[in-house]
Design a protein around this motif. Structure first.
Motif, PDB file in Angstrom:
ATOM      1  N   LYS A 238       4.465  -4.058  -0.679  1.00  0.00           N
ATOM      2  CA  LYS A 238       4.446  -4.900   0.531  1.00  0.00           C
ATOM      3  C   LYS A 238       4.548  -4.025   1.778  1.00  0.00           C
ATOM      4  CE  LYS A 238       7.163  -8.389   2.955  1.00  0.00           C
ATOM      5  NZ  LYS A 238       8.355  -9.270   2.915  1.00  0.00           N
ATOM      6  N   ASP A 241       4.436  -9.312   5.796  1.00  0.00           N
ATOM      7  CA  ASP A 241       4.345 -10.570   5.065  1.00  0.00           C
ATOM      8  C   ASP A 241       2.906 -10.923   4.721  1.00  0.00           C
ATOM      9  OD1 ASP A 241       7.032 -10.818   5.142  1.00  0.00           O
ATOM     10  OD2 ASP A 241       7.082 -12.157   6.904  1.00  0.00           O
ATOM     11  N   SER A 244      -0.482  -5.678   2.297  1.00  0.00           N
ATOM     12  CA  SER A 244       0.108  -4.873   1.217  1.00  0.00           C
ATOM     13  C   SER A 244      -0.681  -3.582   1.044  1.00  0.00           C
ATOM     14  CB  SER A 244       0.151  -5.674  -0.088  1.00  0.00           C
ATOM     15  OG  SER A 244      -1.161  -6.105  -0.437  1.00  0.00           O
ATOM     16  N   PRO A 331      -0.814 -10.771   1.062  1.00  0.00           N
ATOM     17  CA  PRO A 331       0.558 -10.482   0.619  1.00  0.00           C
ATOM     18  C   PRO A 331       0.568 -10.180  -0.873  1.00  0.00           C
ATOM     19  CG  PRO A 331       0.289 -12.824   0.915  1.00  0.00           C
ATOM     20  CD  PRO A 331      -0.981 -12.206   1.424  1.00  0.00           C
TER      21      PRO A 331
END
Length: 371
Positions: A238, A241, A244, A331
């Motif tokens: 991550k 939010d 990634s 995410p």
């Protein structure tokens, strides 16, 4: 009388000294002739020692050239000249003739003694009997035996030619056994015994391929595109939010063992250490690895091989969409449970070192001969 007994008698009798202050009596000359006769008789007797030397040569476990050289050295040193099969008996006869001439001088010296005592007469009569035994041919059989043993050391009696014997392509060595039984009713009474020889001949020449199995250690370098040989593992990490990242997990296994088999290709030779090439494969239960490289082969029967070179195989790599370091606009929760991998897996190279053992030891051909 056996000629050996005669020589024992001569050895005893000719040790005597006949001394007289009056040289004119003939005793001094008689003593001198006795000593000379003794020396010549013993030189003649050495023919039996020469026979024993050549007989020993007959059974040497050596090559024919070595045996022939030993025989020639013995007879040439004995006679003081180069000897051939055509003159060996004449040289022996020449020694015998010298003994006879010496005895004639001994007879003349005895006849010059004015008044020989009973002891001198007795000793002279015994030596005369001894010399008559020589004159009657007591040594002729000895000379004939020497000639026969001398002639027995010939190439035809030691070298055996083998026709139509096929050597298998994979043979490393020919082991042979040779059994020979002496013939009966030989022309001369030469002492002989059965021969039972065993040996081996190492084969050289030609290219040979052997199979060996062993343990191999595959070596990869993660920082090299050329030798990045091992499987890679990835995971999503991550960033925010909504974003990634794809990262590669650290690979701590850079020296991976496996079990496999190699075809070792080398030039056949009698040496215990040989160099060659190798090609083969191995597995570590996860995948197949393919090898090509060089080998050092040590030993002849239970051979151990040291192998090194290049290893290749299919390795796990992520797809281009999820390659290492890629930033994804999703995410982690919306991504696959694992990073997708390329199908089929790409092929990569590495290095390897291995120790292997021949499945089959030294290949022998067996040859049994009887004569």
């Amino acid at each position: 009388i056996n000629y050996y007994e005669l020589l024992i008698f001569a050895n005893d009798q000719l040790k005597r000294e006949y001394v007289s202050k009056d040289k004119g009596s003939g005793i001094f000359e008689f003593s001198t002739c006795c000593k000379n006769y003794k020396k010549l008789v013993f030189d003649l007797n050495k023919v039996s020692s020469l026979i024993n030397e050549i007989m020993h040569c007959l059974y040497l476990n050596e090559s024919f050239d070595t045996i022939l050289a030993r025989r020639n050295k013995s007879v040439n040193e004995f006679f003081g000249t180069n000897v051939s099969n055509s003159n060996i008996q004449s040289l022996c006869q020449k020694r015998l003739d010298t003994v006879q001439q010496s005895f004639l001088l001994l007879v003349e010296s005895f006849e010059k003694i004015k008044d020989p005592d009973d002891r001198i007469k007795s000793d002279y009569e015994k030596m005369e009997s001894f010399n008559n035994g020589i004159a009657l041919g007591k040594f002729s059989a000895l000379f004939t035996q020497l000639q026969a043993i001398y002639d027995a050391i010939t190439e035809n009696n030691y070298n055996l030619k083998i026709d139509n014997f096929h050597i298998a392509d994979n043979a490393d060595e020919i082991s042979f056994s040779f059994v020979a039984t002496p013939q009966n009713r030989l022309p001369y009474s030469v002492a002989s015994k059965p021969i039972d020889l065993n040996g081996a001949i190492k084969i050289k020449g030609g290219v040979k391929i052997d199979v060996s199995i062993g343990m191999f250690w595959n070596i990869g370098f993660g920082n090299s595109n050329t030798f990045d040989f091992f499987d890679n593992k990835y995971r999503f990490v991550k960033i925010t939010d909504s974003t990634s990242n794809v990262i590669k997990e650290k690979n701590s296994n850079m020296f991976m063992p496996s079990v496999g088999a190699l075809f070792n290709i080398y030039k056949r030779s009698p040496s215990n250490v040989k160099f060659g090439g190798s090609i083969g494969f191995s597995t570590n239960t996860e995948r197949l690895n393919y090898y090509i490289g060089l080998s050092i082969l040590c030993g002849r029967s239970q051979r151990i091989n040291f192998n090194f070179g290049f290893v290749g195989g299919q390795v796990s790599r992520s797809t281009d969409e999820y390659k290492e370091g890629a930033t994804l606009a999703s995410p982690v929760s919306e991504l696959p449970s694992s990073v997708p991998m390329q199908t089929p897996s790409p092929f990569r190279l590495g290095l390897y070192f291995g120790v292997s053992f021949n499945l089959i030891g030294k290949n022998k051909e067996t040859l049994s001969l009887m004569k």
